[in-house]
Design a protein around this motif. Structure first.
Motif, short mmCIF file in Angstrom:
data_model
loop_
_atom_site.label_atom_id
_atom_site.label_comp_id
_atom_site.label_asym_id
_atom_site.label_seq_id
_atom_site.Cartn_x
_atom_site.Cartn_y
_atom_site.Cartn_z
N ASP A 43 -1.52 -0.91 -1.28
CA ASP A 43 -2.08 -1.50 -0.07
C ASP A 43 -3.44 -0.93 0.32
O ASP A 43 -4.13 -1.49 1.17
N LYS A 44 -3.83 0.18 -0.32
CA LYS A 44 -5.11 0.79 0.04
C LYS A 44 -5.68 1.52 -1.17
O LYS A 44 -4.97 2.27 -1.84
N THR A 73 -0.68 4.02 -3.18
CA THR A 73 0.06 2.77 -3.04
C THR A 73 -0.92 1.62 -3.17
O THR A 73 -2.15 1.79 -3.04
N LYS A 115 -3.92 -0.92 -9.52
CA LYS A 115 -4.05 -0.81 -8.06
C LYS A 115 -3.37 0.45 -7.51
O LYS A 115 -3.51 0.76 -6.34
N THR A 116 -2.61 1.14 -8.34
CA THR A 116 -1.96 2.38 -7.91
C THR A 116 -2.21 3.48 -8.94
O THR A 116 -2.58 3.20 -10.10
#
Length: 430
Positions: free
Chosen positions: A305-306, A303, A171-172
């Motif tokens: 979150d996005k 990050t 995810k990052t």
């Protein structure tokens, strides 16, 4: 969405010719559909855009509703397509309808090669179109195309390779790099990621994540955005990813075509591609008698979150200004972009596209490419909207050249300054 144009000077010269020819004979233009003459249409669609069964069904229905009409579809290849389109639009018998990349359309509109569709907005269903797709089809308040579909790239991976290495979809960016290291340690003979040196659409997303731009408006002119700290940071990350690949540093994803010429041969744990490429790879792998078990995840962001920013590519459908059957061409355009046909188009593509009419969106299957793509729709971006942008993508593309130079050790600032000079020269040509 791989856009290539002939040399900028050549484009300018040839397009001036198009404008001169197209603008001088409008009073004499004949629409043969009104006099009972030839009612044939020639439509150019790009390889991979329109599934054969779908396009055949659409044309059968259209021909039934327009007795005597025959629609001839000619499939084109992306390689050097802009050279071919430029030439075709300057001739007396161009294709009536053309599929154009969303980064190409304004380049042809500004020169007079495309018919003005402004008066046809209601017929085309303009009010229902996604506002995010419109900028690529309009110029100076006029409409020159109907947006057709949009899509973005995601990471495509071999589930077996990831499982063997103990890697889960990251995810990052940091998790992404850690996963590639594990893949390399797990199988030294395979590429953790196949990433050619000139996949500039991928670089664009990294650049946007850093707060940079490919080009920016500077007063009444445009200037390149590669000689910047943001571009250097984006390119450095790209270079880190590319270090896990044995792909050529001086080629793009189509040379050779990663989906059918590289991945099916094996030895690739992951790659970045579009939905049609994923489909092509699966078909090629299975044709070779192997099992295709692919997974998909959004390009990771800085990050969790996005997700990472992506180039939101797609295609528009335009009518040639010099078409002999312009009114019939407009009717075909309205027919193929109505909600019913867009829904069937989405179904044919297994939800792997985003249609111009949001209400025609097909719900993607769980675990599919489309599901991963939908997750990045909100962070999709497009190249600068200006008639001169198409010139920037001319081969040799200065962005590609910049990438290869940096990958081979040249200072990003120096390489960026060289590229920006070319970008400024080309983008300010109208």
């Amino acid at each position: 969405m791989k856009r290539k144009l002939i040399a900028a000077i050549g484009v300018a010269g040839m397009m001036v010719s198009i404008a001169a020819c197209g603008g001088s004979d409008s009073g004499d233009k004949k629409d043969e559909t009104k006099g009972g003459g030839d009612k044939s249409l020639t439509v150019w669609v790009m390889d991979g855009s329109a599934p054969k069964e779908w396009i055949d069904g659409v044309n059968k229905e259209f021909e039934a509703a327009h007795p005597g009409t025959k629609v001839k579809v000619e499939v084109q290849q992306w390689t050097d397509i802009q050279t071919k389109v430029t030439t075709a639009l300057s001739e007396d018998t161009p294709p009536d309808v053309l599929e154009l990349g969303n980064t190409q359309t304004t380049g042809y509109a500004v020169t007079g090669g495309l018919a003005d569709l402004t008066a046809d907005k209601d017929k085309l269903g303009y009010a229902n179109w996604s506002k995010g797709m419109l900028p690529s089809a309009e110029l100076d308040g006029k409409l020159y195309a109907a947006p057709w579909w949009a899509a973005s790239r995601v990471v495509i991976y071999d589930k077996a390779a990831f499982k063997k290495a103990g890697v889960t979809p990251p995810k990052t960016r940091d998790e992404w790099i850690d996963g590639l290291k594990k893949l390399k340690a797990s199988d030294a003979k395979s590429q953790p990621i196949y990433l050619p040196g000139q996949s500039w659409y991928v670089l664009a997303g990294f650049l946007w994540d850093e707060g940079g731009e490919l080009a920016v408006k500077d007063g009444d002119k445009w200037k390149g955005g590669l000689a910047t700290p943001q571009a250097a940071a984006a390119m450095n990350f790209y270079k880190e990813l590319q270090s896990f690949s044995t792909a050529p540093k001086d080629k793009d994803e189509a040379t050779p075509q990663q989906s059918v010429d590289v991945v099916p041969k094996g030895g690739v744990s992951s790659w970045i591609g579009l939905g049609w490429e994923a489909g092509g790879a699966i078909a090629a792998i299975e044709k070779a008698g192997k099992k295709a078990d692919l997974g998909y995840f959004p390009i990771p962001g800085k990050t969790a979150d996005k997700p990472g920013s992506v180039f939101f590519g797609g295609s528009n459908l335009a009518v040639s200004e010099r078409s002999k059957n312009q009114e019939l061409a407009k009717e075909w355009l309205a027919f193929v972009t109505n909600k019913k046909q867009l829904e069937s188009y989405g179904t044919a593509n297994k939800g792997g596209i985003i249609p111009v009419d949001p209400s025609a969106q097909v719900q993607p299957e769980a675990g599919s490419f489309a599901e991963a793509m939908v997750k990045v729709a909100e962070v999709g971006r497009i190249t600068p909207i200006t008639g001169g942008w198409a010139n920037v993508e001319t081969e040799p593309n200065p962005i590609k050249g910049y990438m290869t130079k940096v990958l081979k050790g040249e200072d990003p600032q120096k390489a960026g300054e060289e590229a920006d000079k070319v970008i400024a020269e080309r983008i300010n040509q109208q």
